[in-house]
Scaffold this active site. Structure first.
Site, PDB file in Angstrom:
ATOM      1  CE  LYS A  79      -3.908   1.713   2.831  1.00  0.00           C
ATOM      2  NZ  LYS A  79      -4.711   1.399   4.037  1.00  0.00           N
ATOM      3  CB  SER A 154      -7.620   3.742   3.645  1.00  0.00           C
ATOM      4  OG  SER A 154      -6.799   3.014   4.546  1.00  0.00           O
ATOM      5  CB  SER A 178      -8.209   0.875   6.488  1.00  0.00           C
ATOM      6  OG  SER A 178      -8.761   2.160   6.656  1.00  0.00           O
TER       7      SER A 178
END
Length: 473
Positions: A79, A154, A178
């Protein structure tokens, strides 16, 4: 009959074939890279393509002698809010597009030490602070099930990527859901570790995070199969001196006398539980019972209060430490979402904040006592089927129907408990198919028990991957 493409294999299957010499690391990585190049243009899940360096690393791993790590040659993604040496940790913010990491974060180092190969970096919402993935720097990430569904946030890029077959594992992180929102929306599997389980540090960070953010946030992985978490998560927990609060416990805890008791609830505090979600939770319950677990309906301690207090405390800290940067560097969309979040979970003054944080121990004690009898707790993750792209930015109702209903998610973060998320069924709607997920909370530092339970459910209910890929073509 044609053989299964390597990109479709689980991390466990890939690792086994590479370890045995049946396939090479280059073959495994090349297959995932080709899949990435085929489907990512329509998804925008991976925003930094590292295929060239990935193939070089895979070739070096194939040429190396000596023992192979547990993830030797397994393709993964990282990420973009976590440091990877030489890559930008932009967090989806235009002003941070050139914030190049001087070194690897501990979890990246641990994955590399285990032999993993990073093929790309995945998208996030701005500041990683929405449950939908879109930003002015890279644009929107789409859900591989269709454009009627958000990819979540996220870790939306991670969830979309691994579901679509771009890598066998995808790194993500979770401060309010997330990891679990993207797992739910994309129909994949994750376990949010408990507090302190995975060392965390970003060498590029200009300041330390707030204390509550440090305690609520966790690093983890998304996968297509629950078994892959037993293979991969132990590599993530290797200690690192840069995280002085890391909890140095083994992945496997002591065996518990069986049969294991599981608490169970269909409670949805503020919205009616959707019938399709109820079907999913009941299917998971039946699967656990068939596997020998004893599942009993139990009232969840302080579920609504934990959501309200946890979000109020986190929003107060976030406003104090982040509001200025969001206002200065954020787009109108993220500013509006932040403002609506603060209206829903108002900031509190210092004395009230101290009282909220003190009561956190009370809530944690309630759950700790409950989990002496019920080491696991099965529930919905979200009371509604997954939402459309941008729903969280559609004013009070949009926020209410997304992050505002994250009661079960907040328990895991605010109290530092491990929490797994997995699909239990696929529901059909006029607008298109929607994965339906469940959550399993676990006793503190017993992620292994959560994953065991998810494996038991998956063995009986299956995964959604083949259905997704047949629809994608």
């Amino acid at each position: 009959m044609a053989s299964t493409p390597l990109w479709q294999l689980s991390a466990t299957e890939l690792s086994s074939r590479i370890q045995s010499g049946e396939i090479s690391a280059v073959e495994a990585v090349r297959s995932s890279v080709e899949r990435m190049h085929a489907v990512n243009p329509g998804l925008n899940a991976v925003v930094t393509d590292l295929s060239a360096s990935a193939l070089e690393r895979a070739a070096a791993l194939d040429a190396a002698t000596g023992p192979k790590g547990p993830l030797h040659g397994v393709p993964v993604t990282i990420k973009i809010n976590i440091d990877q040496k030489g890559e930008a940790s932009s967090n989806g913010v235009v002003a941070l597009k050139d914030l190049v990491a001087p070194d690897d974060a501990p979890l990246v180092k641990n994955l590399l030490d285990a032999g993993a190969v990073v093929i790309g970096r995945t998208n996030v919402p701005e500041f990683s602070r929405r449950c939908d993935t879109d930003n002015p720097l890279f644009g929107r990430t789409w859900n591989p099930w269709g454009k009627h569904l958000s990819a979540g946030g996220s870790s939306g890029g991670a969830g979309s990527a691994v579901a679509a077959g771009i890598g066998a594992l995808a790194h993500g992180n979770d401060i309010g859901g997330s990891l679990r929102f993207p797992a739910a929306g994309n129909g994949v599997v994750t376990v949010k570790p408990g507090m302190g389980r995975i060392p965390v540090y970003n060498p590029s960070a200009g300041a330390e995070r707030g204390m509550l953010a440090q305690q609520m946030s966790a690093q983890g992985l998304l996968a297509r199969s629950a078994r892959d978490l037993h293979l991969s998560m132990p590599t993530m927990i290797a200690p690192d001196a840069r995280d002085p609060f890391h909890v140095p416990l083994p992945w496997r805890g002591p065996a518990l006398e069986g049969p294991l008791k599981v608490g169970f609830s269909l409670e949805a505090p503020d919205l009616p539980l959707h019938p399709e979600v109820e079907k999913g939770v009941l299917a998971a319950k039946a699967a656990l019972e068939e596997a020998g677990y004893v599942v009993e309906e139990v009232t969840a301690p302080s579920l609504r209060e934990i959501q309200f207090d946890g979000r109020s405390a986190l929003m107060t800290e976030s406003f104090a430490l982040m509001a200025e940067d969001v206002a200065k560097y954020g787009s109108p969309a993220i500013v509006a979402v932040f403002e609506e979040n603060y209206r829903r979970s108002p900031r509190v003054e210092m004395t009230k904040l101290m009282e909220l944080l003190a009561k956190r121990t009370f809530y944690a004690r309630q759950w700790s006592v409950l989990m002496e009898e019920y080491p696991l707790f099965l529930s919905p993750f979200h009371p509604l089927p997954f939402y459309a792209p941008g729903r969280d930015a559609e004013g009070p109702e949009g926020l209410r129907e997304t992050i505002g209903q994250a009661h079960w998610s907040t328990v895991g973060n605010y109290l530092g408990l491990p929490a797994g998320n997995m699909p239990a069924r696929l529901a059909e709607f006029p607008e298109g198919p929607k994965p339906v997920s469940v959550q399993i909370l676990g006793r503190r530092w017993r992620e292994d028990l959560v994953v065991d339970a998810m494996v038991a459910i998956e063995d009986r209910l299956g995964t959604l991957s083949s259905q997704l890929w047949s629809r994608m073509g």
